[in-house]
Design a protein around this motif. Sequence first.
Motif, PDB file in Angstrom:
ATOM      1  N   SER A  50       0.844  -1.193   0.000  1.00  0.00           N
ATOM      2  CA  SER A  50       0.000   0.000   0.000  1.00  0.00           C
ATOM      3  C   SER A  50       0.880   1.245   0.000  1.00  0.00           C
ATOM      4  N   HIS A  52       0.690   3.507   2.160  1.00  0.00           N
ATOM      5  CA  HIS A  52       1.113   3.684   3.559  1.00  0.00           C
ATOM      6  C   HIS A  52       2.367   2.875   3.853  1.00  0.00           C
ATOM      7  N   ASP A  53       2.371   1.605   3.429  1.00  0.00           N
ATOM      8  CA  ASP A  53       3.540   0.755   3.676  1.00  0.00           C
ATOM      9  C   ASP A  53       4.777   1.307   2.964  1.00  0.00           C
ATOM     10  N   ASP A  62       2.332   9.597   4.800  1.00  0.00           N
ATOM     11  CA  ASP A  62       1.470   9.093   3.723  1.00  0.00           C
ATOM     12  C   ASP A  62       1.254  10.158   2.658  1.00  0.00           C
ATOM     13  N   ARG A  86      -9.641   0.195  -1.363  1.00  0.00           N
ATOM     14  CA  ARG A  86      -9.151   1.503  -1.797  1.00  0.00           C
ATOM     15  C   ARG A  86      -7.651   1.495  -2.087  1.00  0.00           C
ATOM     16  N   ARG A  87      -7.034   0.358  -1.927  1.00  0.00           N
ATOM     17  CA  ARG A  87      -5.583   0.248  -2.084  1.00  0.00           C
ATOM     18  C   ARG A  87      -5.165   0.465  -3.530  1.00  0.00           C
TER      19      ARG A  87
END
Length: 137
Positions: A50, A52-53, A62, A86-87
Motif C-alpha cells: 500500500s 502507507h507501507d 502518507d 481503496r488500495r
Amino acid sequence: MTTDLERLGQAVKRAQYRNHRTMDLALQDVGVTLVQWDALRAVDRMPGASGHDLAVATFQSDQAFGTLASRLVERGLIERTAGRGRRLVHTLTPTGREALDDGHRVAARVLEELFAPLDEPGRAALMAALTTLTAGE
C-alpha cells in the motif's frame, strides 16, 4: 572516559547527511533524486504494498509519499493501479526499472567511496552497532 553522546549523535547525523548529499548529487546523472530512487527501490522490493507501507519504508508521511508517487507516475517511472478496496498497487515501468538499475550502479560506486576510510572489520563493526541501535524498529 565516557563517550559524549551528543557528539556521537552529531557524528551519526553528519555521516548520514554526507551520504545523502553525495548520493543525491551522483544520482542526478541518472535523472532522479535520492528520495525518488529510494521510492523506486521500495516499490520494487515490496510488490503490492500500500501507499502507507511504502511511505513507512521510505521514512515519509502518507501524504508526502502520495505526492512523490504522483510525480513518479507523471514521469513514467511507476504505475498505480487499483488493488483490493481503496488500495493502489504501485509497480515500476520499464523506464522506472532502468532508473532503478542505473541508480544501483551509481550507489555501488558512491558507497564504496564513502566507506573507503573503513576497512572490512570497521564496516562490519559499524553495521553491527547500527543494527543493534535500530533493532527495535
